[in-house]
Design a protein around this motif. Sequence first.
Motif, PDB file in Angstrom:
ATOM      1  N   VAL A 182       3.332 -15.468  -9.995  1.00  0.00           N
ATOM      2  CA  VAL A 182       2.350 -15.626  -8.913  1.00  0.00           C
ATOM      3  C   VAL A 182       1.319 -14.505  -8.939  1.00  0.00           C
ATOM      4  CG1 VAL A 182       2.019 -15.748  -6.421  1.00  0.00           C
ATOM      5  CG2 VAL A 182       3.998 -16.860  -7.461  1.00  0.00           C
ATOM      6  N   VAL A 183       1.779 -13.267  -9.091  1.00  0.00           N
ATOM      7  CA  VAL A 183       0.857 -12.130  -9.074  1.00  0.00           C
ATOM      8  C   VAL A 183      -0.104 -12.179 -10.264  1.00  0.00           C
ATOM      9  CG1 VAL A 183       0.717  -9.601  -9.217  1.00  0.00           C
ATOM     10  CG2 VAL A 183       2.450 -10.673  -7.784  1.00  0.00           C
ATOM     11  N   ALA A 184       0.359 -12.724 -11.391  1.00  0.00           N
ATOM     12  CA  ALA A 184      -0.475 -12.805 -12.593  1.00  0.00           C
ATOM     13  C   ALA A 184      -1.369 -14.042 -12.618  1.00  0.00           C
ATOM     14  CB  ALA A 184       0.412 -12.788 -13.838  1.00  0.00           C
ATOM     15  N   THR A 185      -1.448 -14.769 -11.516  1.00  0.00           N
ATOM     16  CA  THR A 185      -2.285 -15.973 -11.465  1.00  0.00           C
ATOM     17  C   THR A 185      -3.718 -15.741 -11.933  1.00  0.00           C
ATOM     18  OG1 THR A 185      -0.962 -16.932  -9.670  1.00  0.00           O
ATOM     19  CG2 THR A 185      -3.203 -17.780  -9.938  1.00  0.00           C
ATOM     20  N   PRO A 186      -4.380 -14.632 -11.563  1.00  0.00           N
ATOM     21  CA  PRO A 186      -5.769 -14.433 -12.004  1.00  0.00           C
ATOM     22  C   PRO A 186      -5.952 -14.413 -13.522  1.00  0.00           C
ATOM     23  CG  PRO A 186      -5.245 -12.926 -10.218  1.00  0.00           C
ATOM     24  CD  PRO A 186      -3.952 -13.568 -10.627  1.00  0.00           C
ATOM     25  N   LEU A 219       2.960 -10.914   0.944  1.00  0.00           N
ATOM     26  CA  LEU A 219       2.542  -9.808   0.082  1.00  0.00           C
ATOM     27  C   LEU A 219       2.249 -10.298  -1.333  1.00  0.00           C
ATOM     28  CD1 LEU A 219       5.096  -7.049   1.172  1.00  0.00           C
ATOM     29  CD2 LEU A 219       2.743  -7.381   1.953  1.00  0.00           C
ATOM     30  N   VAL A 220       3.068 -11.215  -1.831  1.00  0.00           N
ATOM     31  CA  VAL A 220       2.856 -11.756  -3.176  1.00  0.00           C
ATOM     32  C   VAL A 220       1.525 -12.507  -3.251  1.00  0.00           C
ATOM     33  CG1 VAL A 220       3.723 -13.390  -4.889  1.00  0.00           C
ATOM     34  CG2 VAL A 220       5.316 -11.889  -3.704  1.00  0.00           C
ATOM     35  N   LEU A 221       1.237 -13.290  -2.222  1.00  0.00           N
ATOM     36  CA  LEU A 221      -0.014 -14.055  -2.215  1.00  0.00           C
ATOM     37  C   LEU A 221      -1.234 -13.136  -2.132  1.00  0.00           C
ATOM     38  CD1 LEU A 221       0.989 -17.037   0.119  1.00  0.00           C
ATOM     39  CD2 LEU A 221       0.852 -16.994  -2.380  1.00  0.00           C
ATOM     40  N   ILE A 222      -1.138 -12.081  -1.322  1.00  0.00           N
ATOM     41  CA  ILE A 222      -2.248 -11.124  -1.239  1.00  0.00           C
ATOM     42  C   ILE A 222      -2.410 -10.387  -2.565  1.00  0.00           C
ATOM     43  CG2 ILE A 222      -3.150  -9.077  -0.061  1.00  0.00           C
ATOM     44  CD1 ILE A 222      -1.555  -9.961   2.419  1.00  0.00           C
ATOM     45  N   PRO A 271       0.350  -1.739  -5.585  1.00  0.00           N
ATOM     46  CA  PRO A 271       1.219  -1.322  -4.470  1.00  0.00           C
ATOM     47  C   PRO A 271       1.913  -2.494  -3.782  1.00  0.00           C
ATOM     48  CG  PRO A 271      -0.867  -0.146  -4.383  1.00  0.00           C
ATOM     49  CD  PRO A 271      -1.021  -1.214  -5.420  1.00  0.00           C
ATOM     50  N   LEU A 272       1.203  -3.609  -3.637  1.00  0.00           N
ATOM     51  CA  LEU A 272       1.812  -4.794  -3.034  1.00  0.00           C
ATOM     52  C   LEU A 272       2.927  -5.331  -3.922  1.00  0.00           C
ATOM     53  CD1 LEU A 272      -1.496  -6.493  -1.879  1.00  0.00           C
ATOM     54  CD2 LEU A 272       0.262  -5.590  -0.361  1.00  0.00           C
ATOM     55  N   TYR A 273       2.654  -5.391  -5.209  1.00  0.00           N
ATOM     56  CA  TYR A 273       3.656  -5.888  -6.160  1.00  0.00           C
ATOM     57  C   TYR A 273       4.885  -4.984  -6.196  1.00  0.00           C
ATOM     58  CZ  TYR A 273       5.881  -6.576 -10.699  1.00  0.00           C
ATOM     59  OH  TYR A 273       6.801  -6.775 -11.697  1.00  0.00           O
ATOM     60  N   LEU A 274       4.676  -3.676  -6.213  1.00  0.00           N
ATOM     61  CA  LEU A 274       5.797  -2.741  -6.248  1.00  0.00           C
ATOM     62  C   LEU A 274       6.628  -2.815  -4.971  1.00  0.00           C
ATOM     63  CD1 LEU A 274       4.126   0.375  -7.904  1.00  0.00           C
ATOM     64  CD2 LEU A 274       5.714  -1.256  -8.951  1.00  0.00           C
TER      65      LEU A 274
END
Length: 222
Positions: A167-171, A13-16, A138-141
């Motif tokens: 990881v989620v803030a990579t972009p 989920l984190v990677l997506i 939603p994935l992050y939450l």
Amino acid sequence: MTVATFLAHSLPLVLIAAVSPVLFLNASRVVEAAGIAAGLYFGGGAVLCLIALGVPTLGLMGATTSQLLAADLASRGVDLALALVLIAYGAWQVVRSHRHRSAAGDSSETKDHALPAGGRALFAAGLLGMITNFTTLPLYLSVAQRIGTVTVPWWAKALLLVMVVIVVATPVWLPVGLRAVVPAHSGLRPETRRKIQTATQRISIGACFLGGAVIIWHVLGG
């Protein structure tokens, strides 16, 4: 929930959630046009959004539910709701893409808007870009609320949340990192930018359905 179980459930989920072409393109434009400092302002806004939403979500499951069984049931209920939001948003994008399959619809997605000027404006742009990212959030939450059910001390939960945010803030931090490490090769080629812009909606739709399916699989599989 153990840390190992959490990582096994949450890593996909984190990677997506980290797949966000729009944020990546906007962050790249900011860094290319105004430099690393501007990119840090933009990225700071996005990261603040994740922290501001993640900390209360983590505490909701970790503090208000004292029994592990109750926490697990509540966590599954939240997961199911977030999965339905993801799938509904993906379906809405599919319907919209069929309705706007014209040149006007394509141009609205590939058009570059003017960049905000000043640190505060860039910070606000990053914050707004993340808070309106209905694929990533939603994935992050889902992951953040699962951290609240992990049976570890509070500082370990905080560390898990920090790792997830990174990881989620990579972009938003990747363009800054590339500019700092390899400035000569950090910019996106025009053709690469156009390809990403063209594929943005398909990537978002795929992430919605895939992320929703993974969450439901976790809920049903326990």
